[in-house]
Write a protein that holds these residues in place. Structure first.
Motif, PDB file in Angstrom:
ATOM      1  N   ASP A 117       0.839  -1.196   0.000  1.00 38.97           N
ATOM      2  CA  ASP A 117       0.000   0.000   0.000  1.00 38.97           C
ATOM      3  C   ASP A 117       0.872   1.243   0.000  1.00 38.97           C
ATOM      4  OD1 ASP A 117      -2.229  -1.584   0.123  1.00 38.97           O
ATOM      5  OD2 ASP A 117      -2.405  -1.464   2.304  1.00 38.97           O
ATOM      6  N   ALA A 118       0.412   2.304  -0.646  1.00 40.91           N
ATOM      7  CA  ALA A 118       1.174   3.556  -0.712  1.00 40.91           C
ATOM      8  C   ALA A 118       1.385   4.140   0.674  1.00 40.91           C
ATOM      9  CB  ALA A 118       0.461   4.564  -1.601  1.00 40.91           C
ATOM     10  N   GLY A 119       0.426   3.979   1.592  1.00 40.74           N
ATOM     11  CA  GLY A 119       0.539   4.543   2.939  1.00 40.74           C
ATOM     12  C   GLY A 119       1.351   3.675   3.866  1.00 40.74           C
ATOM     13  N   ASP A 120       1.793   2.515   3.422  1.00 44.61           N
ATOM     14  CA  ASP A 120       2.541   1.583   4.262  1.00 44.61           C
ATOM     15  C   ASP A 120       3.995   2.000   4.351  1.00 44.61           C
ATOM     16  OD1 ASP A 120       3.584  -0.555   5.613  1.00 44.61           O
ATOM     17  OD2 ASP A 120       3.099  -2.048   4.082  1.00 44.61           O
ATOM     18  N   LYS A 121       4.416   2.353   5.535  1.00 46.33           N
ATOM     19  CA  LYS A 121       5.807   2.771   5.742  1.00 46.33           C
ATOM     20  C   LYS A 121       6.692   1.587   6.144  1.00 46.33           C
ATOM     21  CE  LYS A 121       4.840   7.131   5.208  1.00 46.33           C
ATOM     22  NZ  LYS A 121       4.603   7.491   3.858  1.00 46.33           N
ATOM     23  N   GLY A 122       6.070   0.416   6.370  1.00 46.40           N
ATOM     24  CA  GLY A 122       6.851  -0.763   6.724  1.00 46.40           C
ATOM     25  C   GLY A 122       7.273  -0.802   8.168  1.00 46.40           C
ATOM     26  N   ASP A 123       6.732   0.083   9.024  1.00 43.20           N
ATOM     27  CA  ASP A 123       7.109   0.086  10.428  1.00 43.20           C
ATOM     28  C   ASP A 123       5.872  -0.208  11.247  1.00 43.20           C
ATOM     29  OD1 ASP A 123       8.233   0.418  12.868  1.00 43.20           O
ATOM     30  OD2 ASP A 123       8.755   2.536  12.635  1.00 43.20           O
ATOM     31  N   ALA A 124       5.773  -1.443  11.731  1.00 38.26           N
ATOM     32  CA  ALA A 124       4.585  -1.858  12.454  1.00 38.26           C
ATOM     33  C   ALA A 124       4.501  -1.250  13.841  1.00 38.26           C
ATOM     34  CB  ALA A 124       4.545  -3.393  12.568  1.00 38.26           C
ATOM     35  N   GLY A 125       5.630  -0.888  14.442  1.00 39.05           N
ATOM     36  CA  GLY A 125       5.612  -0.438  15.816  1.00 39.05           C
ATOM     37  C   GLY A 125       5.753   1.057  15.971  1.00 39.05           C
ATOM     38  N   GLY A 126       5.920   1.808  14.916  1.00 36.67           N
ATOM     39  CA  GLY A 126       6.158   3.233  15.031  1.00 36.67           C
ATOM     40  C   GLY A 126       7.590   3.478  15.442  1.00 36.67           C
TER      41      GLY A 126
END
Length: 155
Positions: A117-126
């Protein structure tokens, strides 16, 4: 000494020598966990061997009967042989478990191959979350239970 040949009427009626589990003559004993059976088979020592009366160049492959019975406690009286019906059943259960595992892995490959997804930064935990920010060299992020390695830095 013929291990598999029997003469007379016993050869036609001995249930321990057949490979059929006809519903008319068996009593179901319970379900089987294929993954547990597969793990047991993986841990089972397998070697090549020959019967003492065979020529030196002959080789068979498989577990020793005692190891088999230690691993699969089917409560057989004769622990010096591996019943063919049990060996076939174990092999079939392992094939089914491996087939399911292949299907799971194929689905995972398919999921990983899908565009992100375009909004997915790949960081699940922040930033600085329990899953890590990926600040360490070579450490990736965790998303959906899968570790995603960080792309190599361009230096």
């Amino acid at each position: 000494m013929g291990l598999f040949r029997r003469s007379g009427k016993a050869a036609r009626t001995a249930p321990e020598r057949t490979e059929t589990a006809d519903t008319a003559v068996v009593a179901p004993a319970g379900a089987v966990n294929g993954h547990q059976v597969l793990e047991t088979v993986v841990a089972l020592p397998i070697s090549t061997w020959r019967y003492l009366w065979e020529p030196e160049q002959v080789r068979h492959i498989g577990p020793m009967a005692q190891d088999w019975h230690d691993s699969f406690d089917f409560h057989h009286e004769n622990t010096r042989v591996i019943p063919v019906v049990d060996a076939n059943g174990i092999a079939l259960v392992c094939i089914q478990a491996l087939s399911r595992r292949i299907d799971e892995l194929a689905a995972e490959v398919q999921r990983l191959s899908e565009p992100r997804d375009a909004g997915d930064k790949g960081d699940a935990g922040g930033a600085g979350g329990a899953c890590g920010s990926g600040a360490e060299e070579g450490v990736g992020t965790v998303r959906g239970g899968t570790v995603r390695p960080r792309p190599p830095s361009k230096e």
